[in-house]
Design a protein around this motif. Structure first.
Motif, PDB file in Angstrom:
ATOM      1  N   ALA A   1      16.415  36.819   8.999  1.00 53.56           N
ATOM      2  CA  ALA A   1      15.822  36.601  10.318  1.00 53.56           C
ATOM      3  C   ALA A   1      14.387  36.111  10.142  1.00 53.56           C
ATOM      4  O   ALA A   1      13.596  36.738   9.441  1.00 53.56           O
ATOM      5  CB  ALA A   1      15.846  37.888  11.132  1.00 53.56           C
ATOM      6  N   ILE A   2      14.084  35.005  10.772  1.00 50.26           N
ATOM      7  CA  ILE A   2      12.741  34.431  10.740  1.00 50.26           C
ATOM      8  C   ILE A   2      12.089  34.721  12.087  1.00 50.26           C
ATOM      9  O   ILE A   2      12.669  34.444  13.134  1.00 50.26           O
ATOM     10  CB  ILE A   2      12.804  32.915  10.492  1.00 50.26           C
ATOM     11  N   ALA A   3      10.880  35.281  12.038  1.00 45.86           N
ATOM     12  CA  ALA A   3      10.134  35.555  13.268  1.00 45.86           C
ATOM     13  C   ALA A   3       9.123  34.439  13.487  1.00 45.86           C
ATOM     14  O   ALA A   3       8.342  34.114  12.589  1.00 45.86           O
ATOM     15  CB  ALA A   3       9.428  36.900  13.178  1.00 45.86           C
TER      16      ALA A   3
ATOM     17  N   GLY B   1       4.247  28.672  18.010  1.00 43.61           N
ATOM     18  CA  GLY B   1       5.215  28.063  17.109  1.00 43.61           C
ATOM     19  C   GLY B   1       5.000  28.446  15.654  1.00 43.61           C
ATOM     20  O   GLY B   1       5.769  28.044  14.785  1.00 43.61           O
ATOM     21  N   ASP B   2       3.962  29.242  15.364  1.00 38.88           N
ATOM     22  CA  ASP B   2       3.694  29.660  13.989  1.00 38.88           C
ATOM     23  C   ASP B   2       4.826  30.529  13.453  1.00 38.88           C
ATOM     24  O   ASP B   2       5.328  31.406  14.164  1.00 38.88           O
ATOM     25  CB  ASP B   2       2.398  30.472  13.905  1.00 38.88           C
ATOM     26  N   ILE B   3       5.211  30.294  12.197  1.00 31.76           N
ATOM     27  CA  ILE B   3       6.166  31.164  11.530  1.00 31.76           C
ATOM     28  C   ILE B   3       5.395  32.393  11.075  1.00 31.76           C
ATOM     29  O   ILE B   3       4.391  32.285  10.370  1.00 31.76           O
ATOM     30  CB  ILE B   3       6.826  30.460  10.331  1.00 31.76           C
ATOM     31  N   LEU B   4       5.864  33.568  11.475  1.00 35.02           N
ATOM     32  CA  LEU B   4       5.140  34.800  11.208  1.00 35.02           C
ATOM     33  C   LEU B   4       5.648  35.549   9.991  1.00 35.02           C
ATOM     34  O   LEU B   4       4.864  36.041   9.181  1.00 35.02           O
ATOM     35  CB  LEU B   4       5.201  35.711  12.433  1.00 35.02           C
ATOM     36  N   MET B   5       6.956  35.681   9.872  1.00 35.15           N
ATOM     37  CA  MET B   5       7.507  36.491   8.791  1.00 35.15           C
ATOM     38  C   MET B   5       9.003  36.254   8.640  1.00 35.15           C
ATOM     39  O   MET B   5       9.626  35.598   9.471  1.00 35.15           O
ATOM     40  CB  MET B   5       7.238  37.979   9.032  1.00 35.15           C
ATOM     41  N   PHE B   6       9.529  36.808   7.571  1.00 35.42           N
ATOM     42  CA  PHE B   6      10.950  36.796   7.270  1.00 35.42           C
ATOM     43  C   PHE B   6      11.362  38.234   6.988  1.00 35.42           C
ATOM     44  O   PHE B   6      10.627  38.977   6.329  1.00 35.42           O
ATOM     45  CB  PHE B   6      11.208  35.923   6.038  1.00 35.42           C
ATOM     46  N   ALA B   7      12.501  38.634   7.489  1.00 41.41           N
ATOM     47  CA  ALA B   7      13.024  39.971   7.212  1.00 41.41           C
ATOM     48  C   ALA B   7      14.553  39.911   7.333  1.00 41.41           C
ATOM     49  O   ALA B   7      15.125  38.853   7.582  1.00 41.41           O
ATOM     50  CB  ALA B   7      12.432  41.000   8.164  1.00 41.41           C
ATOM     51  N   TRP B   8      15.170  41.061   7.179  1.00 39.47           N
ATOM     52  CA  TRP B   8      16.634  41.149   7.238  1.00 39.47           C
ATOM     53  C   TRP B   8      17.065  41.949   8.463  1.00 39.47           C
ATOM     54  O   TRP B   8      16.368  42.866   8.886  1.00 39.47           O
ATOM     55  CB  TRP B   8      17.179  41.839   5.984  1.00 39.47           C
TER      56      TRP B   8
END
Length: 119
Positions: free
Chosen positions: A18-20, A26-33
């Motif tokens: 999951a990409i936040a 529109g900034d990409i903030l983080m990646f998690a599961w």
């Protein structure tokens, strides 16, 4: 057509990336599961909930830090094996106290820090 989290494609551990993304900038903030239950919890509560692989437990973003991610939109990629959660982010998204986890660039072979921790 109603959505069923079971229709997503999870890996062998039952997880999906999951990409936040900040819904406004529109900034990409983080990646998690996420797993099927964290997807369902996110959609039900409007508070983005991830699955912590290290703790083997649910992780509601900002529950302890106050840096909450409120769900604005929930998107599924064409292969149904990756998620994009558009969020309203309060404070930094990264555990290093930066706005984004993606604060390091590689330019001309060198690592460059793009942002400092938020005060």
């Amino acid at each position: 057509m109603s959505f069923d989290p079971a229709t997503l494609t999870y890996d062998e551990k039952g997880l999906i990336p999951a990409i936040a993304q900040d819904a406004e900038s529109g900034d990409i903030l983080m990646f998690a599961w996420m797993n099927a239950e964290s997807v369902a919890r996110t959609l039900e509560s409007g508070k983005v909930t991830y699955w912590s692989r290290s703790r083997q437990s649910f992780w509601v973003k900002g529950e302890t830090s106050g840096h909450v991610q409120t769900l604005v939109d929930f998107r599924i990629d064409c292969d149904r094996d990756c998620l994009l959660v558009l969020v309203r982010q309060e404070g930094p998204a990264c555990h290093t106290n930066r706005r984004s986890c993606f604060y390091t660039a590689v330019r001309e072979g060198d690592e460059v820090e793009l942002m400092k921790p938020m005060v």
